[in-house]
Design an enzyme around this catalytic site. Structure first.
Site, PDB file in Angstrom:
ATOM      1  CG  ASP A 173      31.077  84.664 -44.546  1.00 43.64           C
ATOM      2  OD1 ASP A 173      30.245  84.910 -44.526  1.00 43.64           O
ATOM      3  OD2 ASP A 173      31.174  83.022 -43.680  1.00 43.64           O
ATOM      4  CD  GLU A 207      30.464  82.959 -50.788  1.00 43.48           C
ATOM      5  OE1 GLU A 207      30.547  83.709 -50.554  1.00 43.48           O
ATOM      6  OE2 GLU A 207      30.610  81.592 -50.094  1.00 43.48           O
TER       7      GLU A 207
HETATM    8  P1  NAD Z   1      24.588  78.140 -37.897  1.00 44.67           P
HETATM    9  O1  NAD Z   1      23.493  79.099 -38.350  1.00 44.67           O
HETATM   10  O2  NAD Z   1      24.943  77.198 -37.974  1.00 44.67           O
HETATM   11  O3  NAD Z   1      24.941  79.417 -36.419  1.00 44.67           O
HETATM   12  C1  NAD Z   1      24.567  80.666 -36.017  1.00 44.67           C
HETATM   13  C2  NAD Z   1      24.879  81.023 -35.175  1.00 44.67           C
HETATM   14  O4  NAD Z   1      24.895  82.322 -34.444  1.00 44.67           O
HETATM   15  C3  NAD Z   1      23.211  80.167 -34.490  1.00 44.67           C
HETATM   16  O5  NAD Z   1      23.261  79.838 -33.543  1.00 44.67           O
HETATM   17  C4  NAD Z   1      21.941  81.906 -34.331  1.00 44.67           C
HETATM   18  O6  NAD Z   1      20.744  81.325 -33.507  1.00 44.67           O
HETATM   19  C5  NAD Z   1      23.924  82.452 -33.998  1.00 44.67           C
HETATM   20  N1  NAD Z   1      23.149  84.098 -34.114  1.00 44.67           N
HETATM   21  C6  NAD Z   1      22.549  85.153 -35.161  1.00 44.67           C
HETATM   22  N2  NAD Z   1      22.774  86.334 -34.741  1.00 44.67           N
HETATM   23  C7  NAD Z   1      23.825  86.874 -33.349  1.00 44.67           C
HETATM   24  C8  NAD Z   1      23.220  87.291 -32.692  1.00 44.67           C
HETATM   25  N3  NAD Z   1      23.623  89.004 -32.736  1.00 44.67           N
HETATM   26  N4  NAD Z   1      24.416  86.737 -31.354  1.00 44.67           N
HETATM   27  C9  NAD Z   1      24.538  85.895 -30.830  1.00 44.67           C
HETATM   28  N5  NAD Z   1      24.332  84.831 -31.692  1.00 44.67           N
HETATM   29  C10 NAD Z   1      23.676  85.099 -32.598  1.00 44.67           C
HETATM   30  O7  NAD Z   1      25.862  78.807 -38.465  1.00 44.67           O
HETATM   31  P2  NAD Z   1      27.561  78.457 -38.946  1.00 44.67           P
HETATM   32  O8  NAD Z   1      28.110  77.426 -40.007  1.00 44.67           O
HETATM   33  O9  NAD Z   1      28.105  78.132 -37.495  1.00 44.67           O
HETATM   34  O10 NAD Z   1      27.931  79.744 -39.570  1.00 44.67           O
HETATM   35  C11 NAD Z   1      28.398  80.664 -38.299  1.00 44.67           C
HETATM   36  C12 NAD Z   1      29.116  81.671 -39.508  1.00 44.67           C
HETATM   37  O11 NAD Z   1      30.283  81.515 -39.801  1.00 44.67           O
HETATM   38  C13 NAD Z   1      27.946  81.873 -40.572  1.00 44.67           C
HETATM   39  O12 NAD Z   1      28.211  83.477 -41.233  1.00 44.67           O
HETATM   40  C14 NAD Z   1      29.382  81.492 -41.619  1.00 44.67           C
HETATM   41  O13 NAD Z   1      29.310  81.805 -43.011  1.00 44.67           O
HETATM   42  C15 NAD Z   1      30.736  81.832 -41.049  1.00 44.67           C
HETATM   43  N6  NAD Z   1      31.773  80.602 -41.278  1.00 44.67           N
HETATM   44  C16 NAD Z   1      32.709  81.398 -41.343  1.00 44.67           C
HETATM   45  C17 NAD Z   1      33.758  80.308 -42.304  1.00 44.67           C
HETATM   46  C18 NAD Z   1      35.038  81.245 -42.250  1.00 44.67           C
HETATM   47  O14 NAD Z   1      35.941  80.544 -43.205  1.00 44.67           O
HETATM   48  N7  NAD Z   1      34.887  81.988 -41.824  1.00 44.67           N
HETATM   49  C19 NAD Z   1      33.487  79.462 -42.753  1.00 44.67           C
HETATM   50  C20 NAD Z   1      32.131  78.544 -42.048  1.00 44.67           C
HETATM   51  C21 NAD Z   1      31.957  79.307 -41.873  1.00 44.67           C
END
Ligand code: NAD
Length: 342
Positions: A227, A56
């Protein structure tokens, strides 16, 4: 010359100043930019989807400075040894269009997302909140925890992740910093008795990480993992009971939890609450929901904050990014030094 903060220097700057202090400063910049929301160019981010994930571009401008972030989201990356989210960003001078500042933004995105979550929670959560449930303990999690401790004094976390190693990692990183970490057996178990629930999971699907029954009156839900189109975390029934707050409505209707809802589903933009134009929480029994997807102005604020903080220090260096011949019409002449073959 364009100023650069690379990964090593960003890590060093955050470590030297302390992530919690960096988040505090960033909240002030975010708050200031949310309060002048109407001055910015705004557009939903430009997304390129593939079966692997999304790439993106997130642009904005306040007509003095232009900024954009490049960011990816690839939930299957960690199994292949890569980060789910990586990013870099640029600020440019609108007067001549030259990029002035370039920075890594993988770490910076974690800081700015945490700072934005905390800014929202400061306006929307019950001020007496003490316990936060964290569903998903990956890359963003520690930063989220530090931001909530900074703004609301929360140091008790009930955490759940499908990956027990991710929970152990969080405990290893946060226990020495004074957090009390309770590992839960499920998302519902983590949510029980919490004042705030942060959902921060990564899965490219319409998941139900949090069920309606897990959310009690008075809670604040900080939903940051949903997101992307086709990627949500909440039981839609939660939205019917909650007062829903968003960053930029046109983007959130595409990407957020409200993507399931009709186009007239009522939401309030956070900047309106911060300016006192719209109500936030109206009673201790309200369920408030921050349906966060991450918006370009937040990256602009984060870049602005780092740029100002590192100016004139050895956390920044210069890179020769813009071809700028002495005669602005003689671009070709720049090849002269290398004897062009024609
Ligand atoms: P990451 O992959 O490092 O961590 C995600 C975690 O979620 C992993 O440890 C995984 O095992 C766990 N997980 C997956 N499915 C699960 C479930 N059903 N129940 C419990 N745990 C589960 O990712 P990250 O960098 O920490 O990002 C997390 C999310 O936040 C992503 O989807 C990312 O796109 C989003 N994000 C949003 C913003 C925002 O501004 N809103 C900013 C950054 C990241």
């Amino acid at each position: 010359m364009t100023r650069l903060v690379d990964v090593r220097n960003m890590s060093r700057w955050i470590a030297d100043h302390g992530p919690q202090r960096c988040i505090t400063g960033m909240i002030d910049y975010l708050d200031a930019d949310f309060r002048r929301w109407e001055q910015f160019d705004k557009t939903p981010r430009v997304a390129s989807h593939t079966p692997f994930g999304v790439i993106e571009l997130m642009p904005t401008s306040d007509h003095e400075t232009y900024g954009f972030k490049y960011v990816n989201g690839h939930p299957s990356n960690p199994q292949r040894g890569f980060q789910t989210v990586t990013a870099f960003g640029v600020l440019a001078d609108v007067h001549n269009g030259y990029p002035t500042f370039l920075a890594e933004m993988t770490l910076l995105t974690a800081l700015r997302t945490a700072a934005t979550s905390a800014l929202a929670a400061r306006a929307l959560a019950r001020p007496d909140s003490q316990v936060m449930a964290m569903i998903g303990t990956g890359s963003q999690a520690e930063f989220q925890a530090l931001a909530f401790r900074q703004t609301l004094g929360i140091d008790t976390l009930r955490v759940y992740d499908v990956d027990p190693d991710a929970i152990a990692k969080l405990a290893r990183n946060l226990t020495p910093l004074g957090f009390s970490i309770e590992a839960a057996s499920s998302a519902a178990d983590a949510a029980r008795g919490a004042d705030i629930i942060t959902t921060c999971t990564a899965d490219k699907q319409l998941a139900t990480v949090l069920h309606d029954a897990d959310v009690a009156a008075g809670m604040h839900v900080n939903a940051i993992g949903g997101d992307c189109p086709g990627k949500t975390e909440l039981d839609p029934a939660i939205l019917d009971r909650a007062r829903v707050f968003v960053e930029y409505t046109p983007q959130t209707r595409i990407e957020g939890e409200i993507q399931h809802q009709s186009d007239d589903f009522p939401v309030t933009e956070l900047w309106e609450v911060l300016l006192g134009r719209k109500e936030g929480r109206t009673s201790p029994a309200d369920i408030t929901l921050f349906d966060s997807v991450g918006f370009a102005i937040e990256d602009f604020s984060a870049l602005r904050y780092v740029r100002d903080q590192v100016a004139g220090t050895d956390y920044e260096s210069e890179i020769d990014l813009v071809a700028a011949p002495e005669d602005p019409k003689d671009l070709f002449g720049m090849l002269g030094a290398f004897s062009p073959v024609g």
